[in-house]
Write a protein that holds these residues in place. Sequence first.
Motif, PDB file in Angstrom:
ATOM      1  N   SER A  18      -9.148  18.149  22.852  1.00 24.21           N
ATOM      2  CA  SER A  18      -8.429  18.931  21.848  1.00 24.21           C
ATOM      3  C   SER A  18      -8.980  20.339  21.826  1.00 24.21           C
ATOM      4  CB  SER A  18      -8.625  18.289  20.461  1.00 24.21           C
ATOM      5  OG  SER A  18      -8.019  19.064  19.457  1.00 24.21           O
ATOM      6  N   ASP A  19      -8.154  21.270  21.393  1.00 22.67           N
ATOM      7  CA  ASP A  19      -8.688  22.562  21.002  1.00 22.67           C
ATOM      8  C   ASP A  19      -9.628  22.303  19.840  1.00 22.67           C
ATOM      9  OD1 ASP A  19      -7.099  23.849  22.879  1.00 22.67           O
ATOM     10  OD2 ASP A  19      -5.487  24.246  21.444  1.00 22.67           O
ATOM     11  N   GLU A  20     -10.464  23.266  19.504  1.00 24.04           N
ATOM     12  CA  GLU A  20     -11.369  23.085  18.378  1.00 24.04           C
ATOM     13  C   GLU A  20     -10.573  22.685  17.136  1.00 24.04           C
ATOM     14  OE1 GLU A  20     -14.784  25.397  15.784  1.00 24.04           O
ATOM     15  OE2 GLU A  20     -13.634  26.507  17.280  1.00 24.04           O
ATOM     16  N   ILE A  21     -11.036  21.671  16.449  1.00 22.88           N
ATOM     17  CA  ILE A  21     -10.344  21.182  15.258  1.00 22.88           C
ATOM     18  C   ILE A  21     -10.803  21.995  14.053  1.00 22.88           C
ATOM     19  CG2 ILE A  21     -10.012  19.208  13.723  1.00 22.88           C
ATOM     20  CD1 ILE A  21     -10.438  17.424  16.218  1.00 22.88           C
ATOM     21  N   THR A  22      -9.868  22.695  13.433  1.00 25.35           N
ATOM     22  CA  THR A  22     -10.175  23.523  12.267  1.00 25.35           C
ATOM     23  C   THR A  22      -9.329  23.146  11.058  1.00 25.35           C
ATOM     24  OG1 THR A  22      -8.605  25.214  12.986  1.00 25.35           O
ATOM     25  CG2 THR A  22     -10.908  25.494  13.694  1.00 25.35           C
ATOM     26  N   THR A  23      -8.292  22.346  11.274  1.00 34.32           N
ATOM     27  CA  THR A  23      -7.416  21.919  10.191  1.00 34.32           C
ATOM     28  C   THR A  23      -7.261  20.409  10.226  1.00 34.32           C
ATOM     29  OG1 THR A  23      -5.422  22.189  11.530  1.00 34.32           O
ATOM     30  CG2 THR A  23      -6.084  24.076  10.179  1.00 34.32           C
ATOM     31  N   ALA A  24      -6.819  19.872   9.112  1.00 37.31           N
ATOM     32  CA  ALA A  24      -6.618  18.429   9.003  1.00 37.31           C
ATOM     33  C   ALA A  24      -5.410  18.176   8.117  1.00 37.31           C
ATOM     34  CB  ALA A  24      -7.860  17.772   8.417  1.00 37.31           C
ATOM     35  N   LEU A  25      -5.028  16.930   8.045  1.00 33.15           N
ATOM     36  CA  LEU A  25      -3.857  16.515   7.280  1.00 33.15           C
ATOM     37  C   LEU A  25      -4.276  15.388   6.347  1.00 33.15           C
ATOM     38  CD1 LEU A  25      -0.694  16.962   7.317  1.00 33.15           C
ATOM     39  CD2 LEU A  25      -0.625  14.950   8.783  1.00 33.15           C
ATOM     40  N   GLN A  26      -3.814  15.443   5.114  1.00 33.80           N
ATOM     41  CA  GLN A  26      -4.036  14.342   4.183  1.00 33.80           C
ATOM     42  C   GLN A  26      -2.700  13.989   3.555  1.00 33.80           C
ATOM     43  OE1 GLN A  26      -7.077  14.905   1.142  1.00 33.80           O
ATOM     44  NE2 GLN A  26      -7.832  12.881   1.682  1.00 33.80           N
ATOM     45  N   CYS A  27      -2.345  12.722   3.653  1.00 33.95           N
ATOM     46  CA  CYS A  27      -1.042  12.224   3.217  1.00 33.95           C
ATOM     47  C   CYS A  27      -1.186  11.500   1.877  1.00 33.95           C
ATOM     48  CB  CYS A  27      -0.506  11.273   4.288  1.00 33.95           C
ATOM     49  SG  CYS A  27       1.071  10.500   3.894  1.00 33.95           S
ATOM     50  N   ASN A  28      -0.128  11.545   1.063  1.00 28.18           N
ATOM     51  CA  ASN A  28      -0.160  10.904  -0.252  1.00 28.18           C
ATOM     52  C   ASN A  28       0.653   9.610  -0.326  1.00 28.18           C
ATOM     53  OD1 ASN A  28       2.460  11.819  -0.270  1.00 28.18           O
ATOM     54  ND2 ASN A  28       2.284  13.006  -2.150  1.00 28.18           N
ATOM     55  N   CYS A  29       1.039   9.043   0.823  1.00 29.64           N
ATOM     56  CA  CYS A  29       1.747   7.758   0.766  1.00 29.64           C
ATOM     57  C   CYS A  29       0.773   6.678   0.286  1.00 29.64           C
ATOM     58  CB  CYS A  29       2.356   7.406   2.119  1.00 29.64           C
ATOM     59  SG  CYS A  29       1.189   6.822   3.363  1.00 29.64           S
ATOM     60  N   SER A  30       1.291   5.517  -0.067  1.00 27.94           N
ATOM     61  CA  SER A  30       0.460   4.484  -0.683  1.00 27.94           C
ATOM     62  C   SER A  30      -0.679   4.015   0.223  1.00 27.94           C
ATOM     63  CB  SER A  30       1.319   3.301  -1.115  1.00 27.94           C
ATOM     64  OG  SER A  30       1.941   2.695  -0.001  1.00 27.94           O
ATOM     65  N   ILE A  31      -0.455   3.869   1.509  1.00 26.66           N
ATOM     66  CA  ILE A  31      -1.528   3.387   2.381  1.00 26.66           C
ATOM     67  C   ILE A  31      -2.560   4.482   2.648  1.00 26.66           C
ATOM     68  CG2 ILE A  31      -0.301   3.785   4.560  1.00 26.66           C
ATOM     69  CD1 ILE A  31      -1.700   1.219   5.587  1.00 26.66           C
ATOM     70  N   CYS A  32      -2.115   5.709   2.855  1.00 23.28           N
ATOM     71  CA  CYS A  32      -3.063   6.798   3.121  1.00 23.28           C
ATOM     72  C   CYS A  32      -3.935   7.089   1.904  1.00 23.28           C
ATOM     73  CB  CYS A  32      -2.332   8.058   3.574  1.00 23.28           C
ATOM     74  SG  CYS A  32      -1.673   7.918   5.254  1.00 23.28           S
ATOM     75  N   LEU A  33      -3.349   7.015   0.714  1.00 23.95           N
ATOM     76  CA  LEU A  33      -4.152   7.198  -0.494  1.00 23.95           C
ATOM     77  C   LEU A  33      -5.248   6.144  -0.568  1.00 23.95           C
ATOM     78  CD1 LEU A  33      -1.634   8.109  -3.333  1.00 23.95           C
ATOM     79  CD2 LEU A  33      -3.506   9.501  -2.457  1.00 23.95           C
ATOM     80  N   ARG A  34      -4.909   4.906  -0.268  1.00 22.06           N
ATOM     81  CA  ARG A  34      -5.887   3.832  -0.353  1.00 22.06           C
ATOM     82  C   ARG A  34      -6.943   3.923   0.746  1.00 22.06           C
ATOM     83  NH1 ARG A  34      -1.492   2.510  -2.945  1.00 22.06           N
ATOM     84  NH2 ARG A  34      -1.515   0.978  -4.623  1.00 22.06           N
ATOM     85  N   LYS A  35      -6.558   4.408   1.923  1.00 23.77           N
ATOM     86  CA  LYS A  35      -7.526   4.591   3.009  1.00 23.77           C
ATOM     87  C   LYS A  35      -8.374   5.843   2.788  1.00 23.77           C
ATOM     88  CE  LYS A  35      -4.553   4.535   6.394  1.00 23.77           C
ATOM     89  NZ  LYS A  35      -3.856   4.505   7.673  1.00 23.77           N
TER      90      LYS A  35
END
Length: 117
Positions: A18-35
Amino acid sequence: MKYQGSCHCKAVQFEFQSDEITTALQCNCSICLRKNAIMSQQSYSPSDFKLLSEKANLAIYHWGDEEVNHYFCKTCGVYPFHDTTEQPGYYRINLGCVDDLEPRELAIIQFDGRNEL
């Protein structure tokens, strides 16, 4: 750059380019919130991602529409990555599983998966 990662017990190990990782993603669906996962913003192609451990160490969880393959370690239960049934082998990485990367220090983009159609 080459990144390496694993689940907590190291039964699942992987690497990806990967190119250098400088950003990320956070999701608000039910499974992502719990994880509470902080995910890679991009999905990595089969040419950029390599599973270093046995695939037998992984289990898959499907929820709702069953379009996402949520992989987790059969031993420690940690979720290292997922792909979709639409693009199998294109993995979005749980950045908390990546060595030498602090995901909470990245610019985190909020994704409204709860309301996506």
